[in-house]
Design a protein around this motif. Structure first.
Motif, PDB file in Angstrom:
ATOM      1  N   PRO A 336       0.799  -1.234   0.000  1.00 27.93           N
ATOM      2  CA  PRO A 336       0.000   0.000   0.000  1.00 27.93           C
ATOM      3  C   PRO A 336       0.828   1.280   0.000  1.00 27.93           C
ATOM      4  CG  PRO A 336      -1.014  -1.610   1.436  1.00 27.93           C
ATOM      5  CD  PRO A 336       0.300  -2.205   1.000  1.00 27.93           C
ATOM      6  N   ASP A 337       2.010   1.265   0.636  1.00 24.67           N
ATOM      7  CA  ASP A 337       2.861   2.460   0.645  1.00 24.67           C
ATOM      8  C   ASP A 337       3.235   2.921  -0.763  1.00 24.67           C
ATOM      9  OD1 ASP A 337       2.908   1.377   3.211  1.00 24.67           O
ATOM     10  OD2 ASP A 337       4.821   2.318   3.654  1.00 24.67           O
ATOM     11  N   GLU A 338       3.292   1.977  -1.704  1.00 20.32           N
ATOM     12  CA  GLU A 338       3.786   2.297  -3.042  1.00 20.32           C
ATOM     13  C   GLU A 338       2.741   2.964  -3.935  1.00 20.32           C
ATOM     14  OE1 GLU A 338       6.880  -0.681  -4.714  1.00 20.32           O
ATOM     15  OE2 GLU A 338       5.323  -1.857  -3.719  1.00 20.32           O
ATOM     16  N   PRO A 340       0.067   5.381  -2.926  1.00 22.96           N
ATOM     17  CA  PRO A 340      -0.743   6.184  -1.989  1.00 22.96           C
ATOM     18  C   PRO A 340      -1.893   6.934  -2.647  1.00 22.96           C
ATOM     19  CG  PRO A 340       1.370   7.220  -2.382  1.00 22.96           C
ATOM     20  CD  PRO A 340       1.444   5.868  -2.999  1.00 22.96           C
ATOM     21  N   GLU A 341      -1.723   7.377  -3.902  1.00 25.83           N
ATOM     22  CA  GLU A 341      -2.775   8.149  -4.570  1.00 25.83           C
ATOM     23  C   GLU A 341      -3.046   7.550  -5.955  1.00 25.83           C
ATOM     24  OE1 GLU A 341      -2.789  12.563  -3.609  1.00 25.83           O
ATOM     25  OE2 GLU A 341      -0.651  12.091  -3.420  1.00 25.83           O
ATOM     26  N   TYR A 389      -4.914  -3.035   5.023  1.00 29.84           N
ATOM     27  CA  TYR A 389      -4.716  -1.733   4.402  1.00 29.84           C
ATOM     28  C   TYR A 389      -5.918  -0.833   4.675  1.00 29.84           C
ATOM     29  CZ  TYR A 389      -7.639  -3.770   0.657  1.00 29.84           C
ATOM     30  OH  TYR A 389      -8.637  -4.378  -0.051  1.00 29.84           O
ATOM     31  N   ASP A 392      -9.024   5.707   2.016  1.00 29.91           N
ATOM     32  CA  ASP A 392      -9.736   6.947   2.351  1.00 29.91           C
ATOM     33  C   ASP A 392     -10.167   7.613   1.054  1.00 29.91           C
ATOM     34  OD1 ASP A 392      -9.457   7.500   5.390  1.00 29.91           O
ATOM     35  OD2 ASP A 392      -7.453   6.854   4.773  1.00 29.91           O
ATOM     36  N   ARG A 507      -6.958   7.841  -1.266  1.00 33.74           N
ATOM     37  CA  ARG A 507      -5.651   7.588  -0.677  1.00 33.74           C
ATOM     38  C   ARG A 507      -5.621   6.201  -0.073  1.00 33.74           C
ATOM     39  NH1 ARG A 507      -1.245  10.408  -0.025  1.00 33.74           N
ATOM     40  NH2 ARG A 507       0.277   9.789   1.558  1.00 33.74           N
ATOM     41  N   VAL A 508      -4.491   5.497  -0.299  1.00 35.83           N
ATOM     42  CA  VAL A 508      -4.316   4.149   0.243  1.00 35.83           C
ATOM     43  C   VAL A 508      -3.115   4.168   1.169  1.00 35.83           C
ATOM     44  CG1 VAL A 508      -3.913   1.732  -0.324  1.00 35.83           C
ATOM     45  CG2 VAL A 508      -5.231   3.168  -1.886  1.00 35.83           C
ATOM     46  N   SER A 509      -3.239   3.495   2.301  1.00 42.74           N
ATOM     47  CA  SER A 509      -2.135   3.444   3.264  1.00 42.74           C
ATOM     48  C   SER A 509      -2.128   2.090   3.950  1.00 42.74           C
ATOM     49  CB  SER A 509      -2.272   4.570   4.304  1.00 42.74           C
ATOM     50  OG  SER A 509      -3.556   4.523   4.902  1.00 42.74           O
TER      51      SER A 509
END
Length: 510
Positions: A336-338, A340-341, A389, A392, A507-509
Motif C-alpha cells: 500500500p505504501d507504493e 498512496p494516490e 490496508y 480513504d 488515498r491508500v495506506s
C-alpha cells in the motif's frame, strides 16, 4: 584306439569346429560394426544437434540490478522456440534470448519447480525478484534452441510434457533421450501436461468440441454423453498413465499440472458444475495447477496456493520484450505504501467490463457515454494478496437514490465486501462465495458529498462514512487466503440529465 565304425574321425571334428568358430567370428566381425552404426544412427536421430545461443555484443551484456523489495514470483508460459515460427505460440531464439537478458538486467532470478512449490508453501524465494519459466507441450525446440539460451543466462526452465507424444511426430516433440540429457544438465525439470488429454473432441450431439479433460465426451455410437463415472475413470486413467511414463523413464514424480489449453475456468458439461471433478483428481496427484486464464486474479501467492491454481502470463510470438517487461511490472507485487494516490496513475486501473478506451476519468466525473455503471480494479494482480490496508476517499455529486459510488475490498477474493454510498444511505454487501449474501444498511445525513474510510484486516472490514461506523466480516478465525485482495471502485448514475457522481480524492495506506 580306432573309432567305432561309422563314427566321425577326430580330425574331421576339429576341422568342423574350427570352421564353425571362424564362421561365428566372421559373423561377429561383420555384425558388430553394423549394430554399432545402427545404434549410433538411432541415438543420433533421437538426440538432435543443439544450436548455440545468439551472441550478445560485449557492450550490450546486461548488468544485474537488485530489486528494492521482495515480490511474488511471476510465472511465464512459453511454448515452442524455433528460428522460423509457424504459429502465434512460437518465439524465435533471439526473442527468448532478448527477454531473458531483460529479466536478468532487471534483477530477476529463475526458480526451479521445487523452489516455486516451496514459495507457495512458505512465501519465501531465493531472490526478491523471480520468475518461474514454464514451457508447454515438450517440443524439440526446447532442447535444440532454448537449452543453450538458458545456459547463457544461468537460468532454469520447466518443461510440461504430453507424455503420449514424447518421441512421436518427430522432429516436433522431444525424444526421451533428449529429455534425459536435459534433466542431466540441471537446467530443466519436467512436469505434467497430461498423457493424451491435450486434444478436443465432441462434447454434445451437435459435434461441438471441448477439451477432453474438462468435459464428458459425446459417445456417438450410443448417442449419449459419458456418465460422470465414465468421465472420472477416463481422466484418472490418463493422469495415471502420464505419471507411469515419468516413472518408467526415471524422472522424478511431477509436482505441478498445467491445464491443456489453459481451460481451467472454461464452460464444461460436468453436471452443471465448473471443473470441480477434474480439480479433485488433480489435487489428489499434484501440489498445484497452472492456467493462463482464470475466473479471478490468481498470481502466485497465498490466495493462489489456497485455490490450488496459479495464473501464468502467456508469452506469444507478438509479445515484444518491452511489452513483456511492462506487463511484468503490472503483475509485480505492490504494498500500500507504493500506491498512496492511485487516481493520479491512470495506467494502474483496469476496466474489464467496460468499452475499450474507458479510463480513470469515468470515476472522477466524466462517467460513461453509454451505460449507467462503471467499475475499475486497481492493479488486480499486484494487489491480490493485500490483507491489511486502509482506503480513504471523498465522493460528491451524490443526488438521491439514482446515483452512488462503491468501494469493493477483497477484490477477486472468496469473501469481498462492497461499500456503497448514496446521498443518504450506506449499504455494505458481503459476497462470500458459496454462501448467501449479507446486506447491512445505515442511514446517513443527506448530502451530496461524503468522506469514506475503509479499514481492511484479516479479521474484519471497518467502514466509516462521515460520523457513521460499521464493522462487517468480524471473525476470530481469519482466513487471509480467502479474503486477500485489493480494491476496486465503481460509480452509478441511473438518473436522466444527472451529473455523474465522482471520486474527488483517494488515498491508500498500510
Amino acid at each position: 584306439m580306432t573309432p567305432p565304425a561309422g563314427a566321425p574321425r577326430p580330425g574331421l571334428v576339429r576341422r568342423c569346429l574350427m570352421r564353425s568358430t571362424l564362421g561365428t567370428l566372421a559373423a561377429v566381425v561383420v555384425t558388430v560394426p553394423f549394430l554399432t552404426a545402427w545404434k549410433v544412427d538411432v541415438e543420433r536421430r533421437a538426440v538432435s544437434a543443439q544450436v548455440p545461443a545468439p551472441a550478445t555484443p560485449a557492450d550490450a551484456r546486461p548488468q544485474r540490478h537488485e530489486a528494492a523489495h521482495a515480490s511474488a514470483p511471476i510465472v511465464l508460459a512459453y511454448h515452442d522456440i524455433q528460428p522460423e515460427p509457424t504459429n502465434d505460440y512460437t518465439l524465435t531464439p533471439k526473442q527468448l534470448d532478448d527477454q531473458l537478458a531483460a529479466l536478468t538486467k532487471a534483477g530477476y532470478r529463475s526458480l526451479t519447480t521445487d523452489e516455486f512449490i516451496r514459495y507457495l508453501a512458505t512465501g519465501r524465494t531465493p531472490s526478491p525478484r523471480s520468475v518461474y519459466l514454464t514451457f508447454d507441450d515438450g517440443t524439440r525446440g526446447l532442447w535444440t534452441y532454448a537449452d543453450q539460451i538458458l545456459a547463457k543466462h544461468k537460468m532454469t526452465g520447466s518443461a510440461y510434457l504430453i507424455t503420449s507424444r514424447v518421441g512421436k511426430h518427430r522432429p516436433y516433440y522431444l525424444s526421451w533421450a533428449e529429455i534425459d540429457r536435459m534433466a542431466g544438465s540441471g537446467r530443466w525439470d519436467f512436469q505434467n501436461h497430461s498423457h493424451d488429454g491435450h486434444t478436443r473432441a465432441a462434447v454434445d450431439s451437435s459435434g461441438r468440441k471441448g477439451a477432453v479433460l474438462a468435459n464428458r465426451l459425446w459417445l456417438a455410437e450410443e448417442k449419449r454423453l459419458e456418465s460422470e463415472k465414465e468421465y472420472r475413470t477416463r481422466v484418472e486413467t490418463d493422469l495415471d498413465k502420464s505419471l507411469r511414463a515419468f516413472a518408467d523413464h526415471d524422472l522424478p514424480k511431477p509436482r505441478v499440472f498445467a491445464y491443456p489449453y489453459s481451460e481451467a475456468g472454461a464452460p464444461t458439461n460436468l453436471a452443471g458444475q465448473t471443473t470441480s471433478v477434474l480439480e479433485q483428481l488433480l489435487h489428489a496427484r499434484f501440489d498445484t495447477t497452472l492456467t493462463n486464464s482464470s475466473s479471478r486474479p490468481l498470481p502466485a501467492g497465498p490466495r493462489a496456493a489456497a485455490a490450488g491454481q496459479v495464473q501464468r502470463m502467456e508469452v506469444m510470438r507478438a509479445t515484444t520484450t518491452d511489452a513483456l517487461m511492462k506487463r511484468i511490472a503490472e503483475w509485480t507485487s505492490r504494498v500500500p505504501d507504493e500506491v498512496p494516490e492511485p487516481l493520479r496513475h491512470p495506467e494502474q486501473w483496469r476496466f474489464p467490463t467496460s468499452l475499450s478506451g474507458t479510463d480513470v476519468s469515468a470515476l472522477t466525473g466524466k462517467g460513461l457515454e453509454k451505460g449507467t455503471y462503471v467499475q475499475a480494479a486497481h492493479l488486480p494482480m499486484a494487489t491480490a494478496d493485500w490483507h491489511t490496508y486502509r482506503v480513504d476517499a471523498t465522493a460528491d455529486r451524490l443526488k438521491g437514490p439514482q446515483t452512488g459510488v462503491s468501494i469493493k475490498v477483497g477484490h477477486g477474493s472468496l469473501h469481498p465486501s462492497v461499500v456503497t454510498v448514496s446521498a443518504s444511505e450506506l449499504r455494505v454487501t458481503e459476497q462470500p462465495v458459496g454462501a448467501e449474501q449479507r446486506v447491512t444498511v445505515r442511514k446517513l445525513t443527506q448530502t451530496a458529498k461524503h468522506r469514506i474510510t475503509v479499514k481492511v484486516s484479516p479479521r474484519s472490514v471497518q467502514i466509516t462514512v462521515d460520523g457513521t461506523s460499521l464493522t462487517v466480516r468480524a471473525t476470530d478465525r481469519p482466513a487471509p487466503a480467502r479474503t486477500n485482495g485489493g480494491f476496486s471502485l465503481a460509480v452509478r448514475n441511473a438518473g436522466e440529465d444527472t451529473p455523474w457522481p465522482r471520486f474527488t480524492s483517494l488515498r491508500v495506506s498500510p
